[in-house]
Design an enzyme around this catalytic site. Sequence first.
Site, PDB file in Angstrom:
ATOM      1  N   SER A 244      35.724  28.850  41.851  1.00 43.12           N
ATOM      2  CA  SER A 244      36.922  29.435  42.445  1.00 43.12           C
ATOM      3  C   SER A 244      37.504  28.458  43.452  1.00 43.12           C
ATOM      4  O   SER A 244      36.853  27.489  43.842  1.00 43.12           O
ATOM      5  CB  SER A 244      36.602  30.757  43.131  1.00 43.12           C
ATOM      6  OG  SER A 244      35.921  30.479  44.341  1.00 43.12           O
ATOM      7  N   LYS A 245      38.725  28.762  43.856  1.00 46.72           N
ATOM      8  CA  LYS A 245      39.449  27.885  44.767  1.00 46.72           C
ATOM      9  C   LYS A 245      38.631  27.538  46.008  1.00 46.72           C
ATOM     10  O   LYS A 245      38.654  26.413  46.484  1.00 46.72           O
ATOM     11  CB  LYS A 245      40.736  28.569  45.218  1.00 46.72           C
ATOM     12  CG  LYS A 245      41.952  27.968  44.549  1.00 46.72           C
ATOM     13  CD  LYS A 245      43.212  28.475  45.194  1.00 46.72           C
ATOM     14  CE  LYS A 245      44.330  28.361  44.184  1.00 46.72           C
ATOM     15  NZ  LYS A 245      45.331  29.363  44.238  1.00 46.72           N
ATOM     16  N   ARG A 246      37.927  28.542  46.508  1.00 45.99           N
ATOM     17  CA  ARG A 246      37.166  28.310  47.731  1.00 45.99           C
ATOM     18  C   ARG A 246      36.071  27.268  47.517  1.00 45.99           C
ATOM     19  O   ARG A 246      35.573  26.680  48.450  1.00 45.99           O
ATOM     20  CB  ARG A 246      36.539  29.616  48.221  1.00 45.99           C
ATOM     21  CG  ARG A 246      37.446  30.375  49.156  1.00 45.99           C
ATOM     22  CD  ARG A 246      36.830  31.691  49.541  1.00 45.99           C
ATOM     23  NE  ARG A 246      36.709  32.564  48.372  1.00 45.99           N
ATOM     24  CZ  ARG A 246      35.610  33.180  48.018  1.00 45.99           C
ATOM     25  NH1 ARG A 246      34.512  33.023  48.702  1.00 45.99           N
ATOM     26  NH2 ARG A 246      35.587  33.955  46.958  1.00 45.99           N
ATOM     27  N   ARG A 247      35.688  27.066  46.238  1.00 44.16           N
ATOM     28  CA  ARG A 247      34.583  26.143  45.960  1.00 44.16           C
ATOM     29  C   ARG A 247      35.088  24.820  45.413  1.00 44.16           C
ATOM     30  O   ARG A 247      34.404  24.153  44.654  1.00 44.16           O
ATOM     31  CB  ARG A 247      33.607  26.771  44.978  1.00 44.16           C
ATOM     32  CG  ARG A 247      33.083  28.065  45.477  1.00 44.16           C
ATOM     33  CD  ARG A 247      31.979  28.592  44.620  1.00 44.16           C
ATOM     34  NE  ARG A 247      31.348  29.689  45.304  1.00 44.16           N
ATOM     35  CZ  ARG A 247      31.801  30.932  45.269  1.00 44.16           C
ATOM     36  NH1 ARG A 247      32.858  31.228  44.556  1.00 44.16           N
ATOM     37  NH2 ARG A 247      31.199  31.877  45.939  1.00 44.16           N
ATOM     38  N   GLY A 248      36.314  24.451  45.717  1.00 43.42           N
ATOM     39  CA  GLY A 248      36.816  23.157  45.273  1.00 43.42           C
ATOM     40  C   GLY A 248      37.972  23.329  44.313  1.00 43.42           C
ATOM     41  O   GLY A 248      38.419  24.442  44.053  1.00 43.42           O
TER      42      GLY A 248
END
Length: 466
Positions: A244-248
Amino acid sequence: MNKIRTRIAPSPTGFLHLGTARTALYSWAYARHYGGKFVLRIEDTDVARSTQDSVDQILASMHWLGLGYDEGPVYQMQRLDRYREVVDQLIAQGKAYHCYSTPEELDAVREEKKARGEKALYDGRWRPAPGKTLPPVPGGIKPVVRFCNPQDGEVTWNDLVKGPITISNREIDDLIIVRTDGIPTYNFAVVVDDWDMQISHVFRGDEHINNTPWQINMFQALGAPLPQFGHCPVILGDDGQKLSKRRGAVSVTAYEEGGYLPEAMLNYLARLGWSHGDDELFTSEQMVSWFDGSHLSKSPAQWDPAKLLWVNAHYIKEADNARLASLVAAQLSKQGVSLSDEALARHLPQVCALFKDRCETTFALASWAAKFYADVRIDEAEFAQHVTDAVRPAITMLAVKLSACPWDKASIAAVIKEVLAAHSLKMPQLAMPVRVLVMGTAQTPSLDAVLELAGPTIVLARLAKA
Ligand code: GLU
């Protein structure tokens, strides 16, 4: 085999997600393998979240990846008349109905069911049945349309990725197929479209598995032929959670901007959920010839940035220098470094040739190239370590000799040798400080090649900083 027709159906509510790019690749390769057609459909019925900017980004990413489509883009919002026609037909046949339940009523039913420990399904109060009296139609409420899902039995399909899947109709309810604003929901529009577009094989993410029984029931209610479904497992981040976005970075665009080559992305994405023996590096032509729908992985793949870099480095090494130069020039221009036509046509390709072996991205290649066209930032620690008083006289001599030397690699190499001999130095003792001065760091390709490319003006100006 019947005519193979596949599609990718992104929703334009953001960039092209890596997971969607992977299913696009599988759908494309499958169609190409069997000489079929690949269709692009834009699922823009979520009007509040869909944007033209997202459509543009998605089309640009498809183009960048080289996933050419044979038909489309087809926009769902341009097909509202067709959906209306099919809904009217379903209602007339008693296979769909208007539901006037308010959100408050639905909430109350849900709470009641939950309290009884039951699944919070719609209670069917507006579903017509022989002999059943429906509630009086309330004034001032716009109805939704619901599909009469079969209340018994089960839905089974042989998933191309996961094998046989069975879901009981008791687990699912009469889903909403048209909202109060008259716009169809995903599950309905997707069925009408896959039917009209004669899609034979649907590859998509496994977050849609729970939607598939509804869709199959609707295909059957419409008397439409069923496509085959293949649900690819999610892609996990390196923490084991869904990427997901939060993870890159999760968008194709981010990798394009980060200096990855499209052939590397395709190669890497292909292997995230599919294999051909032990092959790790292959062209898209090879993939097309191998991709027959088998060897798709049932278990989730993990996004591995280090492996992607390795794959990218391979393709950078293979890439034509003129092509790399134009990619690097684009990166440089974003940093405010502009190049003359001569530099672009002749010099930058040579810089790329010399440095590409040590670069995993064109971004890294651009930061090397920048040293030839803009000021160089010298690493202070390396300066202190290598540019010592002991070696300064040799550097001065080198500058003097180079200022009178023809500017080609062999002559530069001869001058270096002469200076080494005159000062009884070993190659690294002179090469390291000169690299630090000219390129800002001691880790560079061979010195004579670097100096030749940097040219006399830059080299003499930078050696003067010793
Ligand atoms: N618009 C859906 C999505 O982006 C498409 C799913 C499908 O392929 O049916 O997830």
